[in-house]
Design a protein around this motif. Sequence first.
Motif: not given
Length: 564
Positions: A60, A283, A288, A509, A519
């Motif tokens: 992630n 992710s 998210k 991210d 995003y």
Amino acid sequence: MDAAFTVLNDGVLYIDRGAIVAVQARAAPPPPGFEAVAPVRTEGTLLPGLIELHNHLSYNVLPLWSPVPRRFEHRGQWPDHPDYRRLISGPMTIVGTWRDAQGRAALLAPLVRYVECKCIVAGVTTSQGIMLNSNAGVQRHYRGILRNVEQTDDPDLPEAKARIDDVEARNAQAFLARLNKQGESGCFLLHLSEGVTPDGQADSLARRHFLALRVAADTWAINQRLAGIHAAGLLAEDFAVLGGHGGAMVWSPLSNLLLYGATARVDAARRAGVRIGLGSDWSPSGSKNLLCELKVAWLVSQQLLGGLFSARDLAAMVTRDAAAILQWEAALGSLEPGKRADLLVIDAHTGDPYEALLRARETDIHLVMVNGVARYGVPSLMAALGAGGGETLRVGGRTRRWFLAQDSGDPDVAQVSLAEARRQLRAALHDLPRLARELEQAPVRRATLALDAPEPVVWSLALDEIRPTGSELRPRLPFEAPDDFTGPQTALRAAAAPLSTVLAPVRLDPLTVADDPDYLARIAAQPNVPVPIRSGLAAFYGVQATPPPQVNTGPGALPAAQPH
């Protein structure tokens, strides 16, 4: 919210040593021992902490794969795409194995700190864990502030099994014996039937992975302990089998849509009585966070399935029902006396609280508490609850405070602040080509040791998607031949060129949708995601989606979904 979905419009939650003592109307007298305690006013809606049943947390730190280059049919295809090694497996190989000049796995602690905070900032109090391998052949989980379904150290919270030994994955009979093993509790959270079976088609590679669970005519390697992650390739008749044998599923709609252009037949699952939980997956090809995945699930239900699930149904998938799948319903999943004090507070005062949860953005999360400890929230609430001296950050332009100290936590992670974790990960991901060259060119480091001294233990991430670890996240039971195997075998086949010649800088991210200006635009550019889902997700966050040129936005296109 208790197990019967009772809502108190003006209530007080009483907590002592991590457990809920009472939940009652504010006008009622306090329970014994609380007479002199002034309640902390949250001015919001209290809900159980969100329980995520599937997430590859280690990944992630990576951004969304944008755009996913084609529509895939099953899990064995997309790891073969050149983008996968360049954007996903390659960067994670470097992050998971890179050593500093002293030979330490310097990026592991920052990674753990960052991805745990990424969950908590969205109201998640429970998720899957982060597994480590060592050169000594030992595996362990990182201890963190987030509840880990695989390592609870609590007899009231039986540990889930997210991996099964390769030996037990050889045939359905051996797997069934593992599920029925006496003296064990807890569920198996295992990838199952990853891919799609198109309407009108009875055979697909993804479905074969489910059919391989058949032991005999009416005997399947399925019981109440099995929760199949994804299950996107199952037909209605398969869900009848899964539900009839007591099995559950974990739904990850955005990940399914991004990769396959379709998601699980949850309408058939519901008709079959299959228990359903939610997971954001990871992710690179998922939401998210779980708060975002709830919105996608709502949009799929409203726009593609005729309003199949209510807001309360979806809230249950990440609280009460998720706890039941884990066999934790006696201790978590609702706000009731005797249960663990895992909760969140959202900025909502009126209307249906479950719809308020679906509408909530990260900026609406005012408090997250795990086991009675305030871990994250607005500064005033954190201070009132004795956690006011921690680290601060801005979420969508609003100040939030963290309390990350934990006596039982991992000592390496304890030394890393969120700000420092973000700084180190940003630098490392930007320098991926250089770090890859260092790994390829560096000689094997050998410390000077006494002759009888043991070799130092060196840890690295146990990345099941990249290299064999002796166990698997999915029951890879043979159906016809080993050609349908997935996971590290596929990744190893593609690992020809040195990573230093493949990798480029990657952006870390961002923690939240609120702080990621790209995003929703990246979601809007995803060719496999239906237009109503893309535009509807943007509407939830108050943004106008801009679809890619090839998408039909004429009179026949469905309007953006609105929560109601």
